[in-house]
Scaffold this motif. Structure first.
Motif, PDB file in Angstrom:
ATOM      1  N   LYS A 344      24.225  25.260  35.457  1.00  0.00           N
ATOM      2  CA  LYS A 344      25.664  25.477  35.449  1.00  0.00           C
ATOM      3  C   LYS A 344      25.969  26.974  35.484  1.00  0.00           C
ATOM      4  O   LYS A 344      25.237  27.774  34.919  1.00  0.00           O
ATOM      5  N   GLY A 345      27.048  27.327  36.157  1.00  0.00           N
ATOM      6  CA  GLY A 345      27.442  28.726  36.238  1.00  0.00           C
ATOM      7  C   GLY A 345      28.950  28.851  36.302  1.00  0.00           C
ATOM      8  O   GLY A 345      29.664  27.875  36.527  1.00  0.00           O
ATOM      9  N   THR A 346      29.434  30.059  36.099  1.00  0.00           N
ATOM     10  CA  THR A 346      30.873  30.321  36.133  1.00  0.00           C
ATOM     11  C   THR A 346      31.146  31.620  36.870  1.00  0.00           C
ATOM     12  O   THR A 346      30.474  32.630  36.629  1.00  0.00           O
ATOM     13  N   VAL A 347      32.118  31.586  37.765  1.00  0.00           N
ATOM     14  CA  VAL A 347      32.574  32.794  38.458  1.00  0.00           C
ATOM     15  C   VAL A 347      34.010  33.062  38.034  1.00  0.00           C
ATOM     16  O   VAL A 347      34.884  32.216  38.226  1.00  0.00           O
ATOM     17  N   VAL A 348      34.230  34.227  37.422  1.00  0.00           N
ATOM     18  CA  VAL A 348      35.555  34.601  36.921  1.00  0.00           C
ATOM     19  C   VAL A 348      36.056  35.811  37.702  1.00  0.00           C
ATOM     20  O   VAL A 348      35.360  36.828  37.778  1.00  0.00           O
ATOM     21  N   SER A 349      37.230  35.719  38.251  1.00  0.00           N
ATOM     22  CA  SER A 349      37.857  36.860  38.923  1.00  0.00           C
ATOM     23  C   SER A 349      39.003  37.367  38.059  1.00  0.00           C
ATOM     24  O   SER A 349      39.937  36.623  37.760  1.00  0.00           O
ATOM     25  N   ILE A 350      38.896  38.627  37.622  1.00  0.00           N
ATOM     26  CA  ILE A 350      39.969  39.246  36.842  1.00  0.00           C
ATOM     27  C   ILE A 350      40.895  39.941  37.841  1.00  0.00           C
ATOM     28  O   ILE A 350      40.515  40.943  38.454  1.00  0.00           O
ATOM     29  N   VAL A 351      42.092  39.399  38.029  1.00  0.00           N
ATOM     30  CA  VAL A 351      42.956  39.877  39.112  1.00  0.00           C
ATOM     31  C   VAL A 351      44.337  40.282  38.600  1.00  0.00           C
ATOM     32  O   VAL A 351      44.842  39.740  37.611  1.00  0.00           O
ATOM     33  N   THR A 352      44.924  41.236  39.300  1.00  0.00           N
ATOM     34  CA  THR A 352      46.315  41.567  39.050  1.00  0.00           C
ATOM     35  C   THR A 352      47.185  40.572  39.813  1.00  0.00           C
ATOM     36  O   THR A 352      46.674  39.802  40.647  1.00  0.00           O
ATOM     37  N   ILE A 353      48.455  40.581  39.556  1.00  0.00           N
ATOM     38  CA  ILE A 353      49.366  39.659  40.259  1.00  0.00           C
ATOM     39  C   ILE A 353      49.263  39.853  41.765  1.00  0.00           C
ATOM     40  O   ILE A 353      49.270  38.885  42.540  1.00  0.00           O
ATOM     41  N   ARG A 354      49.144  41.101  42.191  1.00  0.00           N
ATOM     42  CA  ARG A 354      49.051  41.384  43.634  1.00  0.00           C
ATOM     43  C   ARG A 354      47.762  40.856  44.245  1.00  0.00           C
ATOM     44  O   ARG A 354      47.693  40.612  45.457  1.00  0.00           O
ATOM     45  N   GLU A 355      46.715  40.722  43.428  1.00  0.00           N
ATOM     46  CA  GLU A 355      45.411  40.304  43.951  1.00  0.00           C
ATOM     47  C   GLU A 355      45.234  38.787  43.984  1.00  0.00           C
ATOM     48  O   GLU A 355      44.258  38.296  44.550  1.00  0.00           O
ATOM     49  N   ILE A 356      46.158  38.044  43.398  1.00  0.00           N
ATOM     50  CA  ILE A 356      46.026  36.579  43.354  1.00  0.00           C
ATOM     51  C   ILE A 356      45.913  35.991  44.759  1.00  0.00           C
ATOM     52  O   ILE A 356      45.058  35.146  45.037  1.00  0.00           O
ATOM     53  N   SER A 357      46.770  36.443  45.652  1.00  0.00           N
ATOM     54  CA  SER A 357      46.754  35.891  47.015  1.00  0.00           C
ATOM     55  C   SER A 357      45.433  36.196  47.718  1.00  0.00           C
ATOM     56  O   SER A 357      44.933  35.372  48.500  1.00  0.00           O
ATOM     57  N   ASN A 358      44.842  37.356  47.430  1.00  0.00           N
ATOM     58  CA  ASN A 358      43.570  37.725  48.065  1.00  0.00           C
ATOM     59  C   ASN A 358      42.432  36.812  47.629  1.00  0.00           C
ATOM     60  O   ASN A 358      41.649  36.339  48.453  1.00  0.00           O
ATOM     61  N   ILE A 359      42.338  36.568  46.306  1.00  0.00           N
ATOM     62  CA  ILE A 359      41.245  35.740  45.824  1.00  0.00           C
ATOM     63  C   ILE A 359      41.433  34.282  46.256  1.00  0.00           C
ATOM     64  O   ILE A 359      40.467  33.578  46.574  1.00  0.00           O
ATOM     65  N   LYS A 360      42.677  33.823  46.313  1.00  0.00           N
ATOM     66  CA  LYS A 360      42.942  32.453  46.766  1.00  0.00           C
ATOM     67  C   LYS A 360      42.612  32.288  48.250  1.00  0.00           C
ATOM     68  O   LYS A 360      42.104  31.241  48.670  1.00  0.00           O
ATOM     69  N   LYS A 361      42.867  33.307  49.029  1.00  0.00           N
ATOM     70  CA  LYS A 361      42.577  33.255  50.459  1.00  0.00           C
ATOM     71  C   LYS A 361      41.071  33.122  50.697  1.00  0.00           C
ATOM     72  O   LYS A 361      40.621  32.331  51.524  1.00  0.00           O
ATOM     73  N   ILE A 362      40.287  33.900  49.942  1.00  0.00           N
ATOM     74  CA  ILE A 362      38.829  33.872  50.094  1.00  0.00           C
ATOM     75  C   ILE A 362      38.260  32.523  49.665  1.00  0.00           C
ATOM     76  O   ILE A 362      37.474  31.902  50.383  1.00  0.00           O
ATOM     77  N   THR A 363      38.661  32.047  48.490  1.00  0.00           N
ATOM     78  CA  THR A 363      38.104  30.785  47.983  1.00  0.00           C
ATOM     79  C   THR A 363      38.561  29.588  48.814  1.00  0.00           C
ATOM     80  O   THR A 363      37.812  28.631  49.004  1.00  0.00           O
ATOM     81  N   SER A 364      39.777  29.653  49.316  1.00  0.00           N
ATOM     82  CA  SER A 364      40.272  28.575  50.178  1.00  0.00           C
ATOM     83  C   SER A 364      39.440  28.489  51.457  1.00  0.00           C
ATOM     84  O   SER A 364      39.088  27.399  51.917  1.00  0.00           O
ATOM     85  N   LYS A 365      39.100  29.643  52.003  1.00  0.00           N
ATOM     86  CA  LYS A 365      38.282  29.705  53.216  1.00  0.00           C
ATOM     87  C   LYS A 365      36.903  29.092  52.979  1.00  0.00           C
ATOM     88  O   LYS A 365      36.318  28.477  53.867  1.00  0.00           O
ATOM     89  N   LEU A 366      36.396  29.253  51.752  1.00  0.00           N
ATOM     90  CA  LEU A 366      35.069  28.736  51.403  1.00  0.00           C
ATOM     91  C   LEU A 366      35.106  27.308  50.870  1.00  0.00           C
ATOM     92  O   LEU A 366      34.078  26.738  50.526  1.00  0.00           O
ATOM     93  N   GLY A 367      36.309  26.727  50.785  1.00  0.00           N
ATOM     94  CA  GLY A 367      36.437  25.361  50.301  1.00  0.00           C
ATOM     95  C   GLY A 367      36.214  25.220  48.812  1.00  0.00           C
ATOM     96  O   GLY A 367      35.784  24.171  48.322  1.00  0.00           O
ATOM     97  N   ILE A 368      36.535  26.282  48.063  1.00  0.00           N
ATOM     98  CA  ILE A 368      36.313  26.295  46.618  1.00  0.00           C
ATOM     99  C   ILE A 368      37.607  25.987  45.877  1.00  0.00           C
ATOM    100  O   ILE A 368      38.659  26.550  46.188  1.00  0.00           O
ATOM    101  N   GLU A 369      37.511  25.107  44.898  1.00  0.00           N
ATOM    102  CA  GLU A 369      38.660  24.826  44.039  1.00  0.00           C
ATOM    103  C   GLU A 369      38.766  25.941  43.003  1.00  0.00           C
ATOM    104  O   GLU A 369      37.835  26.174  42.228  1.00  0.00           O
TER     105      GLU A 369
END
Length: 397
Positions: A344-369
């Motif tokens: 088991k593992g965990t990936v945590v992204s510490i993001v500012t409000i402006r960075e939320i869209s960036n991290i969601k775009k990347i994970t969406s592209k990779l099919g990650i919930e």
């Protein structure tokens, strides 16, 4: 994997292999081959040039090492295999694996990396190593000194090739390959493909066969992915909170190596012991930091993407994105450090409000919930949803 498939994989990697390979395989506790090993080892044994892409933690190192070790002619005093890595740490990790798998054999290996005494390395070449694991800059330096004879090299492996074919490294790689004879075998291994892969492959390789393994996708692994929203100035405090969670062993990624020392100092000021992996840091300090992190002397290691490429750190519980990765392939490499081999593992992204869209775009592209969480009393909890607030209990009359 059914019994028939399992027997097939074992026949490829054990029954038909040299006795010392069989012994090392069983000693390591393996009972079946991974997909990348099944697909590439027969091709490498046949002498084919191979470009191999497979997720991290799927056994790529042994996929090229097993056939390379079998080809070594121990009666020769010449270098027969060269493995190139983008960082000192990965080169040493590969070297240590070779040492483990060649115990009680006459196969000799040597690590040649920058940042160490070049005269001592030249002196060590008098041991006549059969395999050299190296960073490209230092190897090319010693080749130009005419201290290594490359004409007997049978196999060149480029580990994490998408890094080593980037603009800042490609000339070193090309010049190293040119020092070998044209009948040598070239193997590219990485977790991601670069846009330059096909072009460079045609230039350096002979009709390379491309092998891609995709079944162990991040979206279907045992790794959980979520983000924590934070002001930029509060990222230090949030990282400190994560480090204080019981059992955490976290690798934290920073995009800009120039910021690492500043972040380290701020964390130290908060009373948190950390280690640093970056090209900006002295090699001996990096070696000591990695050693202390692996042995649990501190819970956070701060690194750049290149410095942490390919590293296998046992028991790594968390990967933390201090900065949002610039590309999806960087997210893949980072996330692959945890949740290895079914753990088991965990990936945590510490993001500012402006960075939320960036991290969601990347994970969406990779099919990650991707979920949003908060850190509350040293525990990660789902962000409070007022629509799910339980109804207050009715007062007794």
């Amino acid at each position: 994997m059914n019994n028939e498939t399992k027997e097939k994989s074992e026949s490829v990697l054990i029954s038909n292999r040299a006795s010392f390979i069989q012994k090392a395989w069983k000693g390591a506790g393996f009972n079946q081959a991974t997909s990348i090993q099944e697909q590439t080892i027969p091709l490498i044994v046949e002498g084919k040039d191979v470009i191999a892409k497979a997720p991290t933690g799927t056994g790529k190192t042994l996929a090229y090492l097993i056939p390379m070790l079998e080809k070594i002619e121990t009666s020769s005093k010449n270098v027969q295999g060269v493995i190139l890595a983008p960082s000192h740490e990965l080169a040493m990790q590969i070297y240590q694996t070779i040492e483990e798998w060649t115990k009680n054999t006459d196969i000799r290996s040597l690590a040649i990396i920058g940042g160490t005494n070049v005269k001592r390395q030249v002196q060590n070449l008098k041991s006549h190593p059969h395999i050299i694991v190296a960073t490209t800059g230092r190897l090319l330096e010693i080749i130009k000194m005419k201290k290594i004879k490359m004409h007997e090299v049978k196999t060149i492996v480029v580990d994490e090739f998408d890094v080593l074919i980037a603009n800042e490294h490609i000339h070193n790689l090309q010049n190293i390959v040119k020092t070998t004879l044209k009948d040598r075998q070239i193997l590219f291994f990485s977790a991601t493909l670069s846009e330059q892969t096909e072009t460079i492959g045609k230039e350096l390789m002979k009709e390379p066969i491309i092998v891609e393994v995709e079944e162990e996708k991040l979206a279907h692994s045992n790794t959980e992915h979520f983000f924590v929203v934070s002001d930029e100035r509060d990222k230090i405090e949030n990282l400190r909170k994560i480090a204080r969670i019981k059992g955490v062993k976290a690798l934290t990624f920073i995009n800009d190596p120039n910021k690492i020392r500043e972040i380290e100092a701020k964390l130290m000021h908060k009373g948190l012991k950390v280690g640093v992996l970056s090209s900006e840091v002295d090699k001996n300090e990096r070696k000591e930091a990695l050693k202390r992190f692996r042995t649990g002397q501190f819970s956070v290691l701060i690194a750049t993407d290149v410095a942490a490429r390919g590293l296998d750190i046992e028991g790594l519980t968390h990967v933390i994105n201090w900065d949002v990765p610039r590309y999806s392939k960087e997210y893949i490499h980072r996330a692959g450090r945890t949740g290895r081999m079914g753990a088991k593992g965990t990936v945590v992204s510490i993001v500012t409000i402006r960075e939320i869209s960036n991290i969601k775009k990347i994970t969406s592209k990779l099919g990650i919930e991707l979920k949003e969480k908060i850190i509350y009393k040293s525990v990660f909890e789902d962000k409070f949803n007022p629509n799910k607030r339980p109804s207050p209990p009715k007062r007794k009359r």
